[in-house]
Design an enzyme around this catalytic site. Structure first.
Site, PDB file in Angstrom:
ATOM      1  N   LYS A  28       0.834  -1.196   0.000  1.00  0.00           N
ATOM      2  CA  LYS A  28       0.000   0.000   0.000  1.00  0.00           C
ATOM      3  C   LYS A  28       0.871   1.249   0.000  1.00  0.00           C
ATOM      4  O   LYS A  28       1.842   1.329   0.763  1.00  0.00           O
ATOM      5  CB  LYS A  28      -0.916  -0.019   1.227  1.00  0.00           C
ATOM      6  N   SER A  41      -9.682   1.821   2.951  1.00  0.00           N
ATOM      7  CA  SER A  41      -8.785   2.604   2.123  1.00  0.00           C
ATOM      8  C   SER A  41      -7.767   1.772   1.359  1.00  0.00           C
ATOM      9  O   SER A  41      -7.087   2.289   0.470  1.00  0.00           O
ATOM     10  CB  SER A  41      -8.035   3.616   3.012  1.00  0.00           C
ATOM     11  N   SER A  45     -10.171  -0.702   7.145  1.00  0.00           N
ATOM     12  CA  SER A  45      -9.644  -0.437   5.811  1.00  0.00           C
ATOM     13  C   SER A  45      -8.952  -1.611   5.146  1.00  0.00           C
ATOM     14  O   SER A  45      -8.573  -1.527   3.974  1.00  0.00           O
ATOM     15  CB  SER A  45      -8.676   0.751   5.856  1.00  0.00           C
TER      16      SER A  45
END
Length: 440
Positions: A81, A154, A178
């Site tokens: 990420k 996210s 997330s």
């Protein structure tokens, strides 16, 4: 004949490498070809690290040929990420509020992966600063099962990369769900470990009281392998009693927000577990709306403090929704923040008591399948975070397990255990996966 490695497990890839059926370089070349075909629709990667990936794959392939074996993740591609530092690679945070930062060193989690021989396969898309809104300059990550829908947030880019067969493992972060929400939308494993079980060194913070590093995989067994590398000191799984003792969180399972298709999938899973002899007991956790309010009363002011300097200098660089969240965080009274922290402490103790007679509790991960766009954070108690917030507030390990329904979008079943029982939880999830796979 070329073997398609796209959806092989970590164990299957490792066995193929060591048998000579294919190499890490073969796997990465196939993965890059797959990424090139799918990426315009997915928008899963911000920085694919194309050259670096092939360099790593060549080196690790040669190491195996020469007899150097770094362990179960040797040659396994892992996506990162883009809020997690990778040395000499830009970190964008999916924002225009600050320029991309070229990290001087790896985040600790990345360093552990690199030392174990994993191949760092690019930086994935996310909601801006992991704060809950997609920045228009980076756009939404779309769902591999239906690109007209979101992959979630996210950590949507990491979830989509695993679900699309590009990588078998990916790192994400989970402050209010997330990792687990995108996992549910995309039909993969989403594992949020216990609070502080995995180092956040080199991971940009959102809310230090709630932040967790997490990971995506295609099975609980693969997640267990990754956990053993990311935290070699984690306690091994203990043998589970027979039958499993699971609590069904009644005020989440039966919540008004749970849509019909999700309820049908959950009830089918419940029936399969009952038929397999799993002991099920209905329990109640704190009201979802109260938990959502407490989580946001912690998250928003902590995020506002972290971003206050950037907000003062470059507020126009944030997406409007992110800016609104941070501005709201600046107005949360200290009394509300302290009250939320006190609830967090109380709920931790209460959950430990609930778990005294249970191996895990289960609930819907999210109450609906993937929507068109990522839902906004809310304190109404009827949105995607009805089941997600509790594990962040208590620091308990939590996993979203995919329920795949023929011809339908994935549904997530969430299992949560007592704090610091991470290996036990993944072992329990392997058992659940086995039961559900035999009755699918």
């Amino acid at each position: 004949m070329t073997i398609d490695t796209a959806f092989l497990s970590v164990g299957e890839l490792a066995a193929g490498y060591r048998s000579g059926a294919f190499t890490p370089l073969d796997t990465c070349r196939q993965a890059q070809d797959r990424l090139a075909r799918l990426e315009p629709d997915l928008n899963a990667f911000i920085e694919p690290m194309t050259t670096e990936v092939l360099d790593q794959a060549k080196r690790l392939t040669e190491e195996l040929r020469q007899g150097r074996d770094r362990g179960p993740l040797h040659g396994i591609p892992v996506a990162i990420k883009d809020i997690i530092d990778v040395a000499d690679v830009r970190t964008t945070f999916a924002t225009k509020a600050v320029p991309p930062r070229h990290a001087a060193r790896d985040a600790e989690c990345v360093a552990r992966l690199r030392a174990a021989g994993a191949i760092l396969f690019g930086k994935t898309n996310l909601l801006e600063f992991a704060a809950g809104v997609a920045h228009p300059a980076f756009g939404q990550t779309n769902n591999p099962h239906d690109p007209s829908r979101t992959a979630g947030g996210s950590s949507g880019g990491s979830a989509a990369a695993v679900a699309a067969g590009i990588v078998p493992l990916a790192l994400g972060t989970d402050t209010g769900g997330s990792v687990r929400a995108p996992a549910a939308y995309c039909g993969v494993i989403g594992f949020k470990p216990s609070f502080a079980a995995l180092s956040l060194d080199g991971v940009y913070p959102l809310s230090p009281s709630l932040d967790h590093l997490g990971l995506f995989a295609r099975s609980s067994a693969d997640a267990s392998i990754a956990l053993s590398v990311l935290n070699p000191g984690v306690a091994p799984a203990r043998p589970s009693p027979k039958p499993l003792r699971l609590g069904i969180v009644g005020n989440q399972w039966n919540h008004r927000a749970v849509q019909a298709d999700v309820r049908a999938a959950l009830d089918a899973a419940r029936l399969s577990l009952e038929r397999a002899g799993v002991a099920l007991t209905e329990i109640q956790l704190p009201d979802p709306a109260e938990m959502a309010t407490a989580l946001l009363d912690i998250l928003m002011p902590e995020a506002a403090v972290i971003h206050r300097t950037t907000m003062a200098k470059r507020a126009d660089g944030f997406a409007p929704g992110t800016r609104d969240l941070l501005e709201t965080g600046m107005t949360v009274p200290a009394t509300r923040y302290i009250e939320a922290i006190e609830k967090q402490r109380r709920w931790f103790g209460e959950f430990e008591s609930v778990m005294a007679d249970l191996d895990a509790v289960i609930a819907p991960t999210v109450p609906f399948t993937a929507p068109d766009t990522d839902p906004a954070l809310s304190t109404e108690g009827d949105d995607e975070i009805i089941s997600l917030t509790h594990a962040n507030l208590t620091g308990a390990p939590s996993v979203s397990l995919p329920l795949r329904i023929q011809g339908a979008m994935p549904v997530g079943l969430m299992a949560t255990a007592a704090r610091n029982r991470d290996s036990d939880l993944l072992s329990i999830c392997e058992t659940i996966e086995g039961i559900l796979s035999h009755t699918a």
